[in-house]
Design a protein around this motif. Structure first.
Motif: not given
Ligand code: ATP
Ligand code: MG
Length: 187
Positions: A19, A21, A143, A169, A178
């Protein structure tokens, strides 16, 4: 480019997807300061703090990616040249729909948007797909927040952004974690 091989996604042969970013990440010192500001708000308003070491600004979310394609992704990213920029962060904001508190910079300079566009172009040309939703810069600090009382920063945080990263992630027993798979300097 330097690569954090220690955290390489290929370490675990059972993993076929990662996963991913792209992000910028402030120094440990700034992460700590931002964490302390929001801690006060959480005590008052409730919610779940983001661990300081996880504080970042997402540039582009790729999501589930075949690990065999990561080297092509890094090659595409490595061809980007972009400029350094500064962010001055002096307040937090509440994003009600997403139930988050995030740190907000007074001004997001054009260099940030240019960097994001360059990343989008490069990864798209390399055959990767992502959501085409508009980029809305934000630095999530907490959150599951349902209300927000403003706590002023004693002093705005000055973040000189001089590199950007490819992050993986992972869900772990200790929560989300991360790791950086690549990092590239801004000039
Ligand atoms: P959790 O989902 O467990 O609360 P997280 O959101 O920090 O943790 P991830 O979901 O892996 O971890 O997301 C990593 C980053 O990418 C975060 O900054 C999140 O806001 C962003 N992100 C996740 N999903 C999306 C999406 N569909 N579109 C845009 N950004 C996203
Ligand atoms: Mg998430």
């Amino acid at each position: 480019m330097t690569t954090d091989t220690r955290n390489n996604a290929n370490n675990n042969k059972n993993e076929k997807y990662a996963r991913l970013f792209f992000a910028i990440q402030p120094s440990k010192k700034i992460q700590k300061t931002l964490g302390q500001v929001v801690e006060k708000q959480i005590q008052h308003d409730g919610g779940r703090l983001i661990k300081p070491e996880n504080i970042h600004l997402t540039l582009l979310f790729l999501g589930k990616t075949d690990i065999d394609k990561i080297s092509a992704l890094k090659t595409a990213a490595g061809n980007i040249t972009a400029k350094t920029f500064n962010l001055t962060i002096g307040k937090t904001r509440f994003w009600k729909r997403n139930q988050i508190i995030y740190a907000h910079a007074d001004i997001y300079p054009p260099e940030l948007f240019t960097l994001v566009d360059a990343i989008k172009n490069a990864v798209q040309n390399a055959g990767f797909e992502f959501d085409s939703r508009a980029f809305k810069p934000h630095i999530t600090l907490a959150r599951k927040v349902t209300r927000h009382t403003l706590v002023d920063f004693q002093q705005p945080v000055q973040w000189h952004v001089k590199e950007w990263l490819l992050m993986q992630s992972r869900q772990t027993d200790q929560g989300i974690r991360y790791t950086s798979l690549g990092r590239w300097p801004l000039h």
